[in-house]
Design a protein around this motif. Sequence first.
Motif, PDB file in Angstrom:
ATOM      1  N   GLU A  16      20.174  65.355  35.448  1.00 51.10           N
ATOM      2  CA  GLU A  16      20.708  63.998  35.343  1.00 51.10           C
ATOM      3  C   GLU A  16      20.619  63.259  36.679  1.00 51.10           C
ATOM      4  O   GLU A  16      20.263  62.085  36.736  1.00 51.10           O
ATOM      5  CB  GLU A  16      22.162  64.056  34.864  1.00 51.10           C
ATOM      6  N   ARG A 124      30.069  60.471  34.260  1.00 49.23           N
ATOM      7  CA  ARG A 124      30.133  61.588  33.311  1.00 49.23           C
ATOM      8  C   ARG A 124      30.904  62.770  33.884  1.00 49.23           C
ATOM      9  O   ARG A 124      31.735  63.383  33.217  1.00 49.23           O
ATOM     10  CB  ARG A 124      28.724  62.017  32.933  1.00 49.23           C
ATOM     11  N   GLU A 127      34.629  61.991  34.404  1.00 51.45           N
ATOM     12  CA  GLU A 127      35.360  62.057  33.137  1.00 51.45           C
ATOM     13  C   GLU A 127      35.703  63.503  32.784  1.00 51.45           C
ATOM     14  O   GLU A 127      36.789  63.776  32.267  1.00 51.45           O
ATOM     15  CB  GLU A 127      34.550  61.405  32.020  1.00 51.45           C
ATOM     16  N   GLN A 128      34.804  64.422  33.078  1.00 45.81           N
ATOM     17  CA  GLN A 128      35.097  65.833  32.814  1.00 45.81           C
ATOM     18  C   GLN A 128      36.249  66.322  33.689  1.00 45.81           C
ATOM     19  O   GLN A 128      37.120  67.076  33.230  1.00 45.81           O
ATOM     20  CB  GLN A 128      33.854  66.697  33.025  1.00 45.81           C
TER      21      GLN A 128
END
Length: 166
Positions: A16, A124, A127-128
């Motif tokens: 990513e 991302r 958020e985890q």
Amino acid sequence: MPFDTSPVTGAEFWGEAMAGLAAYPQRYPDQPEAAAIPAAFQQAVTATGDETLTAGLRAAVPVYFADFWGRRDEFAPLQAAVRFWAEPAGAQDPTPFDVRDRLDEIVVPTVVIVGAHDFICGVRWAEQLHEGIKDSRLVVLEQSGHFGHVEEPAEFNRVVAELLDR
């Protein structure tokens, strides 16, 4: 206070990040220098010497900002000051990690801060962290990349001060 980090690395994380790096020049088609950023970053991550590492990361600095080109004069001194030293061969542990299953062990007040345009440790991953840390607060700095403390210092400091007041 996790800031622009990830609870996991490995193939998916790096895939990513590299996709974000590769897309960077398209975000700035009017900036010819932007086209060189992915190669500069690759030079840095494969460097074995101090000078090559420093030159690569110094040239790649723009990718770490939401709007380096619009604020180039402001960020130029930081870019010029970049210095890195290469670790001796084998000194860095490239082993991926995954601590997502341990995030519930964090029981202190926590704010997770991330820049909306962070190509390497983006929303991302924040958020985890937020989902795994009970009662944490997630703050996305909308006008920042990886260096939210530099790009939006007032908002960053406000969020940190609020955390300290808890």
